[in-house]
Design an enzyme around this catalytic site. Sequence first.
Site, short mmCIF file in Angstrom:
data_model
loop_
_atom_site.label_atom_id
_atom_site.label_comp_id
_atom_site.label_asym_id
_atom_site.label_seq_id
_atom_site.Cartn_x
_atom_site.Cartn_y
_atom_site.Cartn_z
CB SER A 186 -0.95 0.01 1.20
OG SER A 186 -0.22 0.13 2.40
CE LYS A 238 -2.90 1.84 4.28
NZ LYS A 238 -2.05 0.70 4.76
#
Lengths: 211, 211
Positions: free
Chosen positions: A132, A169
């Site tokens: 990600s 993230k």
Amino acid sequence: MPKTPPGQTRNRVFRFVRDCLLRGDSPSLREVQRHFGFRAVETVRAHLTALVEEGRLVKEPGRARGYRLPKRFSSPAPDWPTGRLQPVPLLGEVAAGGFEEAIENPEGNLPVEIPDSRDLSDYFALRVRGESMSGAGILPGDTVIVERRGTPVSGQIVVALLEEEATVKRLHLGQDGMELRPENPGFDTLRPPPGTCRILGRVVELRRQIR
Amino acid sequence: MPKTPPGQTRNRVFRFVRDCLLRGDSPSLREVQRHFGFRAVETVRAHLTALVEEGRLVKEPGRARGYRLPKRFSSPAPDWPTGRLQPVPLLGEVAAGGFEEAIENPEGNLPVEIPDSRDLSDYFALRVRGESMSGAGILPGDTVIVERRGTPVSGQIVVALLEEEATVKRLHLGQDGMELRPENPGFDTLRPPPGTCRILGRVVELRRQIR
DNA sequence: TGGTATACCAGACAAATGTCTGTTATGCTG
DNA sequence: CAGCATAACAGACATTTGTCTGGTATACCA
């Protein structure tokens, strides 16, 4: 011992001592003496004193085996923060147990340079899972070093504990609340409801072993 | 000095000595003594001797400041190669002078774990310039650690010395000769004529400082 | 020619550092 | 309780290591 041209022996002595020091092992005068076959300790001391005067070595006075390389050799790099080298715990599975247990049972330790102003307990390391964040150059299998101190700031790359799983993230804080944005077009932004997510810290360093 | 629960002081002593050693600086008994405020040197020696017996430390006999970390401790994680922590020279501008001079005048040193079978002189580190490898997660400003040993193998990420400039690319060897492939759609593959390019080594580790 | 600098030697000395031997508590265990 | 192990202390001692003072020889230069 025959007399050698000026500076020649000096350079050989320097290279020997430098290599010892790079190996993390400060030699004593007599060890240098033995290595070169000098018949007097003083010969070595004269050379080392001269090298210190030339600025090629540094000496901690009143101390056995006190010769060091000058700063510009030992510091990681001019623009890197100076600090202590500390064994930062590398966490295994954060998901399984809680986070605190993971800290207590590290999978291993990573020698990391941490600033003098911080404490070892402010840091941990984590293996990255998933693609990600590959847009930010953070690939699966990479190891991230995380600093726990301070309040999370919008825009930082953070490690978040979400449903008993730690994920990397980019954090965004807006009036709608917290957003955890991946940096890979194939992944969706997460908007965890308040109370379901805990920011463990921000990523300060990344390491990758290749092959 | 009050008596402490078994093993407690021992652990604190170990952590202190370990941290010193990771910093590349073997402490003397009296330095440890001062740090903890012990009133007898022997107290320290007892602890250190015990730590050596437990295998948590290693000692070079008949030598001042002779305590060392055992090989396996420095291993960052179970599946990482075990090795010694060594200061790998970080090269500045390779372009300007030749490569050999760059090795002699490092910009700094990076503590890197290198395998026991290798020598410190087989390694150097380099700052990455340019975006050409960002597809492989190697960004400008990253530091790559390069191993000089062995023959270049097709498919490896290598550092090549090309027109007095060092660049990171993926190496491909075919019947048409050598190709240096970037991993970024915006860059072209290089096909240096024989003799104009020298492979300095392969990238074995990557480090990035964030913020 | 003499002066000066460098490379090296010789040995005494002092400071740093490691080693030993013995002692005093404290807690645990049979 | 006695016996034993551990934590810590005290001080003498030996070894390692650094420091000093002075000496010899060679090259170089004014």
